[in-house]
Design a protein around this motif. Structure first.
Motif, mmCIF file in Angstrom:
data_model
loop_
_atom_site.group_PDB
_atom_site.id
_atom_site.type_symbol
_atom_site.label_atom_id
_atom_site.label_comp_id
_atom_site.label_asym_id
_atom_site.label_seq_id
_atom_site.Cartn_x
_atom_site.Cartn_y
_atom_site.Cartn_z
ATOM 1 N N LEU A 193 0.842 -1.198 0.000
ATOM 2 C CA LEU A 193 0.000 0.000 0.000
ATOM 3 C C LEU A 193 0.877 1.248 0.000
ATOM 4 N N ARG A 194 0.573 2.183 -0.896
ATOM 5 C CA ARG A 194 1.296 3.448 -0.904
ATOM 6 C C ARG A 194 0.572 4.460 -0.012
ATOM 7 N N ASN A 195 1.310 5.413 0.473
ATOM 8 C CA ASN A 195 0.767 6.527 1.260
ATOM 9 C C ASN A 195 0.114 6.090 2.566
ATOM 10 N N VAL A 196 0.713 5.115 3.252
ATOM 11 C CA VAL A 196 0.195 4.701 4.563
ATOM 12 C C VAL A 196 0.331 5.880 5.519
ATOM 13 N N GLN A 197 -0.777 6.242 6.167
ATOM 14 C CA GLN A 197 -0.809 7.425 7.034
ATOM 15 C C GLN A 197 -0.883 7.091 8.518
ATOM 16 N N SER A 198 -1.598 6.020 8.870
ATOM 17 C CA SER A 198 -1.773 5.713 10.286
ATOM 18 C C SER A 198 -2.230 4.276 10.464
ATOM 19 N N ALA A 199 -2.187 3.836 11.720
ATOM 20 C CA ALA A 199 -2.667 2.497 12.048
ATOM 21 C C ALA A 199 -3.354 2.549 13.406
ATOM 22 N N TRP A 200 -4.443 1.820 13.523
ATOM 23 C CA TRP A 200 -5.175 1.720 14.783
ATOM 24 C C TRP A 200 -5.147 0.262 15.207
ATOM 25 N N VAL A 201 -4.558 -0.015 16.355
ATOM 26 C CA VAL A 201 -4.531 -1.383 16.868
ATOM 27 C C VAL A 201 -5.884 -1.666 17.507
ATOM 28 N N LYS A 202 -6.680 -2.482 16.826
ATOM 29 C CA LYS A 202 -8.029 -2.810 17.280
ATOM 30 C C LYS A 202 -8.025 -3.850 18.380
ATOM 31 N N ASP A 203 -7.098 -4.790 18.268
ATOM 32 C CA ASP A 203 -7.130 -5.937 19.168
ATOM 33 C C ASP A 203 -5.719 -6.500 19.281
ATOM 34 N N GLN A 204 -5.409 -7.014 20.441
ATOM 35 C CA GLN A 204 -4.147 -7.713 20.596
ATOM 36 C C GLN A 204 -4.364 -8.914 21.496
ATOM 37 N N ASN A 205 -3.702 -10.012 21.155
ATOM 38 C CA ASN A 205 -3.805 -11.216 21.969
ATOM 39 C C ASN A 205 -2.533 -12.026 21.816
ATOM 40 N N VAL A 206 -2.422 -13.049 22.635
ATOM 41 C CA VAL A 206 -1.241 -13.901 22.584
ATOM 42 C C VAL A 206 -1.648 -15.309 22.179
ATOM 43 N N ILE A 207 -0.710 -15.997 21.565
ATOM 44 C CA ILE A 207 -0.891 -17.400 21.223
ATOM 45 C C ILE A 207 -0.109 -18.187 22.267
ATOM 46 N N VAL A 208 -0.788 -19.168 22.875
ATOM 47 C CA VAL A 208 -0.185 -19.944 23.962
ATOM 48 C C VAL A 208 0.043 -21.380 23.504
ATOM 49 N N GLU A 209 1.241 -21.863 23.735
ATOM 50 C CA GLU A 209 1.586 -23.255 23.445
ATOM 51 C C GLU A 209 2.299 -23.833 24.657
ATOM 52 N N ASN A 210 1.824 -24.975 25.137
ATOM 53 C CA ASN A 210 2.420 -25.653 26.303
ATOM 54 C C ASN A 210 2.531 -24.735 27.517
ATOM 55 N N GLY A 211 1.490 -23.904 27.735
ATOM 56 C CA GLY A 211 1.460 -23.045 28.909
ATOM 57 C C GLY A 211 2.337 -21.816 28.838
ATOM 58 N N ARG A 212 2.917 -21.542 27.664
ATOM 59 C CA ARG A 212 3.775 -20.366 27.506
ATOM 60 C C ARG A 212 3.336 -19.543 26.299
ATOM 61 N N VAL A 213 3.597 -18.253 26.365
ATOM 62 C CA VAL A 213 3.296 -17.378 25.231
ATOM 63 C C VAL A 213 4.276 -17.704 24.107
ATOM 64 N N SER A 214 3.743 -18.059 22.941
ATOM 65 C CA SER A 214 4.619 -18.377 21.807
ATOM 66 C C SER A 214 4.625 -17.270 20.755
ATOM 67 N N ALA A 215 3.585 -16.412 20.767
ATOM 68 C CA ALA A 215 3.545 -15.319 19.794
ATOM 69 C C ALA A 215 2.594 -14.226 20.278
#
Length: 70
Positions: free
Chosen positions: A33-55
């Motif tokens: 995309l050309r001319n990117v002006q801004s970003a709004w983070v709508k949601d954030q979460n973590v991926i859990v594997e074997n009881g630990r945050v993996s991503a």
């Protein structure tokens, strides 16, 4: 002069942090995309594997300005 913008939603992940996921998402969006002006983070979460945050995952709305065809 009238400016027209468009918004698109993307997801990005990082094994390190939310901040890195945001940066990776914006960097990737800017390749397509050309001319990117801004970003709004709508949601954030973590991926859990074997009881630990993996991503860290963010969903963002990216705003970019459309170019004039005239």
């Amino acid at each position: 002069i009238m400016t027209v913008a468009r918004v698109t939603e993307i997801s990005a992940t990082s094994p390190t942090s939310f901040d890195e996921a945001v940066a990776k998402g914006i960097e990737r969006a800017s390749k397509t995309l050309r001319n990117v002006q801004s970003a709004w983070v709508k949601d954030q979460n973590v991926i859990v594997e074997n009881g630990r945050v993996s991503a860290y995952k963010v969903n963002m709305e990216i705003t970019f300005v459309l170019e004039d065809q005239g």
